[in-house]
Every structure is written in C-alpha cells, then in structure tokens.
Design an enzyme around this catalytic site. Structure first.
Site, PDB file in Angstrom:
ATOM      1  N   ASP A  80       0.866  32.633 -52.423  1.00 46.14           N
ATOM      2  CA  ASP A  80       0.640  31.496 -53.307  1.00 46.14           C
ATOM      3  C   ASP A  80       0.251  30.252 -52.497  1.00 46.14           C
ATOM      4  O   ASP A  80      -0.654  29.512 -52.852  1.00 46.14           O
ATOM      5  CB  ASP A  80       1.936  31.245 -54.106  1.00 46.14           C
ATOM      6  CG  ASP A  80       1.871  30.004 -54.950  1.00 46.14           C
ATOM      7  OD1 ASP A  80       1.301  30.067 -56.042  1.00 46.14           O
ATOM      8  OD2 ASP A  80       2.402  28.957 -54.512  1.00 46.14           O
ATOM      9  N   GLU A 101      -1.564  37.594 -55.428  1.00 45.67           N
ATOM     10  CA  GLU A 101      -1.101  36.614 -54.439  1.00 45.67           C
ATOM     11  C   GLU A 101      -0.457  37.316 -53.245  1.00 45.67           C
ATOM     12  O   GLU A 101      -0.659  36.918 -52.097  1.00 45.67           O
ATOM     13  CB  GLU A 101      -0.097  35.646 -55.073  1.00 45.67           C
ATOM     14  CG  GLU A 101      -0.746  34.682 -56.053  1.00 45.67           C
ATOM     15  CD  GLU A 101       0.229  33.649 -56.610  1.00 45.67           C
ATOM     16  OE1 GLU A 101      -0.213  32.537 -56.917  1.00 45.67           O
ATOM     17  OE2 GLU A 101       1.433  33.963 -56.753  1.00 45.67           O
TER      18      GLU A 101
END
Lengths: 228, 228
Positions: free
Chosen positions: B45, B117
């Site tokens: 992320d 992610e």
C-alpha cells in the site's frame, strides 16, 4: 538570505543537494511566492510513509499488520514532524511572506511539519530513493522505540478507568482548566479528578486528548504510590 | 497447487521472483493459514502510494498539490486495484481456505485489491524500489489519463444539479431501487428522477454513491439529447 543557515541544514541532514534550488523550494512556504513547497510536500509525505513502513516491516518482523499501521500512524503525525523540524532548526531557514513571518509562522507546527515533509521529498528528487530512505531512517529510528511503547501500551485513560472499575470506584472526570496560545498552536491544560480516593492531577498537551492522557498518567502514578 | 499459474503471473508482472515464497505469500489470503499476505499488503500500500505520487509529480509538473492528491486518490482506490487484479488474473492463483473459496472469495473486490497491493509489496521486497516502481508505472500509466478526466471533471451529480438550477427546475431525486450481493460485495441500483422534464434513469455501482453518479450521468445524456 545568507546561504549559511542552508549549509548548516545540509550538514544536519547529512545530504548536500546537487540541486540547491530544490532545497530552497522545500523551505519556502506558499506565502513566500509561486515557487513554494506544496508539491514537494505531497511527494515527501508519500516518501515518508513508504520509508517508515519499510523500516517497521524490517524491524518488527513478527508483528501483525494492525500493529505496524498503529505505530506508523504515531510516527508520521504532525507533532512528530514538528519535533524533527525543530531539531533540524527549520525555523531559521523557513521562507515566509513578511506578514506570515510577523504572525509567527516560522513557529507554527503545521508549517514546520509540512516543510519537514517537503525536505524529505526534495532529498528524494535530488538523489533518489536510497538517499531519502537513509535520511528517514536516521531521523526516525530514535523515535521508533519511544513510539512503540506509546502505541502498543494501553493508553493511560483506559488503564485508569480499568483500575477504578476493578475497585468499584466511580469514573474519573476530566475538565479543561485553561488553553494557551492561538488557534492551531494551542496548549491545553486538563484536570483529571478521581472522587473515591480524592486525587487530582493536571496534564498539559497540544491537544485536549494529549492533555487528558497526561493527566490520567499522573493520577495513575499517585494511585500506584498510595497504599490502598 | 501447480506452479504454472504462478509462472503465468510472473510473466504478466514482468518480474521473476528470486524468492518465490514471497510471491506465494502475497497471493495467500489470511483464511489460508499463518503465512498470509497482510504484512505485504501493509508494505505494498505504501509502495503504491509512493510510486503513484512520483509518477504524478513527474507527469503533471504544472499541477498544484491539490490536483495531484485528487488524482492519486482515484488511482489507488479499491476498484482500480480490483481491475488490475483481474487483468493479472489473480483469482486463478489466490490461496484461500476451502470455506472462503466456496463463498466466492476469489472474486471479492476487497480480497483481490489487497492481494494486488501485497504483490506490489512482494516485488519491492524481492528486488527493491526501482523494480516496484517499474511495475507500478507499467500497470498505472494507462489508467492515469482516464483517471485525470474523471478526477478533474465535475462529477455527474454536480453537473446535473447545475443544469437544473440554471433552468430553475427542482432538484433531482435519488432512491435505491435494489441491492444485490452480500455485505462488502454489494451492487446498488439507484434511480435518479427529475420531475420537471419527467426523466428517470437507473444506475448501477459498487457503492450507493457510484450508482447515483451513473444514474445522474444517464439522466444528463437524455437531457442533452432532448430538445429543450
């Protein structure tokens, strides 16, 4: 402006900019003119978030994602960046409009925290990811252990409430005694009082919540040093 | 599991992992067992946020920070990651518990976005920042122009409201007609009706807001093709 303060800053950062205009832009508040630091702050915020995430991922290789997220949130928040900006003496090099300077802008936590992020973004643009990562590690590693203690410990208000509940005593009361300073740069003084044992304490902080936590911590100290 | 789907994934990523266990972990949902992808998702992320920020900083060198922030928010949101995960055929390689698999977990947007992610985080751990940056640029560059149009344009609900106000007509009404699917993976159907010209349209979306926007867009199309 003499370049001397910027040389001192570069020595403190451990990074001499190839492109000195990047550093100058990083310390220029938007009030100073068109070439200001907001885009570098956008970038620096992301660099900081990334390099701190990487640092925590390495250092706490057993910790679940939730703990890492909590510690990261503590590390990248404004008051931490503000402290780092002061330790690098950014107020001495900040470029502000005359009006903003007279209004004390060089001491405003939000302006200093933004400039701190912009400086990190500028190092990234000047010398790449590894250079920015090295800077962030050097700045933040000393803060990690302190932060982990704060983020992973139950906060003082929760501890105090649990201590009182276990003894069937009434809940503590918090009231703001006074606030000092201007908006966005206030200090709160909160009194926490516990009716049962008749103890109270005063806590100060940059937010109401921080002041309450400090007051609760001081009450807890008194309670644990008082024979029951 | 045969390794073949993972080889295909690596070909699509343009990255062959030195440490194949990183890739395996990245596609392992927490329901699958202890060695799951949540820590890699935490890291990925941040890598994504950083590399997308850098891409936008480069590509829009005249845009103020506020525009960059808006475009970045559009690019890194769940439905964009979900699309990328589908384009890489992540559902074929996701590792889930039997229960989660039977419940359709391999198609859940949130599980796929998280795995996307985690894969980015795994590339970063495996080969460093430049490798992760190259991957993110390759995946996201085609999405940037589409996103810029969306993010910088006024949204459809605002446009519709302004169109009606300019003609002194009453505001549009939105109501949810139906929702389909389970919690966290619902599709909303919203009807937007405009009393004055007596027009209505149905929009679908993964959130109420998205469905309203789609409905408003369809009403706008009808209004602009109808002679006033």
């Amino acid at each position: 402006m003499s370049t001397y303060p910027l040389d001192t800053l570069q020595a403190r950062l451990g990074h001499v900019f190839r492109d000195q205009s990047l550093l100058l832009r990083a310390v220029s508040h938007r009030s100073h003119g068109a070439d200001h630091n907001e885009r570098l702050e956008f970038l620096g915020d992301a660099v900081l978030n990334m390099t701190v995430s990487d640092l925590l991922f390495d250092q706490f290789d057993d910790s679940p994602e939730g703990d890492l997220t909590r510690v990261r949130a503590h590390l990248v928040r404004q008051d931490m960046l503000h402290r780092l900006a002061l330790s690098l003496q950014l107020p001495a090099v900040l470029r502000l409009s005359d009006g903003e300077a007279r209004a004390g802008g060089a001491q405003r936590p939000s302006i200093l925290a933004d400039a701190m992020e912009a400086v990190i973004g500028a190092v990234y643009r000047d010398a790449g990811y590894e250079a920015a990562q090295a800077l962030v590690r050097r700045l933040f590693e000393p803060l990690v252990s302190e932060t982990v203690t704060q983020a992973w410990a139950k906060d003082a208000k929760t501890q105090l409430q649990e201590w009182l509940q276990a003894r069937r005593q009434s809940v503590p009361e918090y009231r703001i005694e006074t606030t000092r300073g201007r908006a966005h740069d206030q200090t709160f003084v909160v009194v926490c009082s516990v009716a049962g044992p008749g103890i109270e304490a005063r806590g100060e902080g940059r937010s109401r919540r921080a002041a309450e936590q400090e007051a609760a911590r001081l009450v807890l100290e008194q309670l644990s040093s008082t024979p029951e």
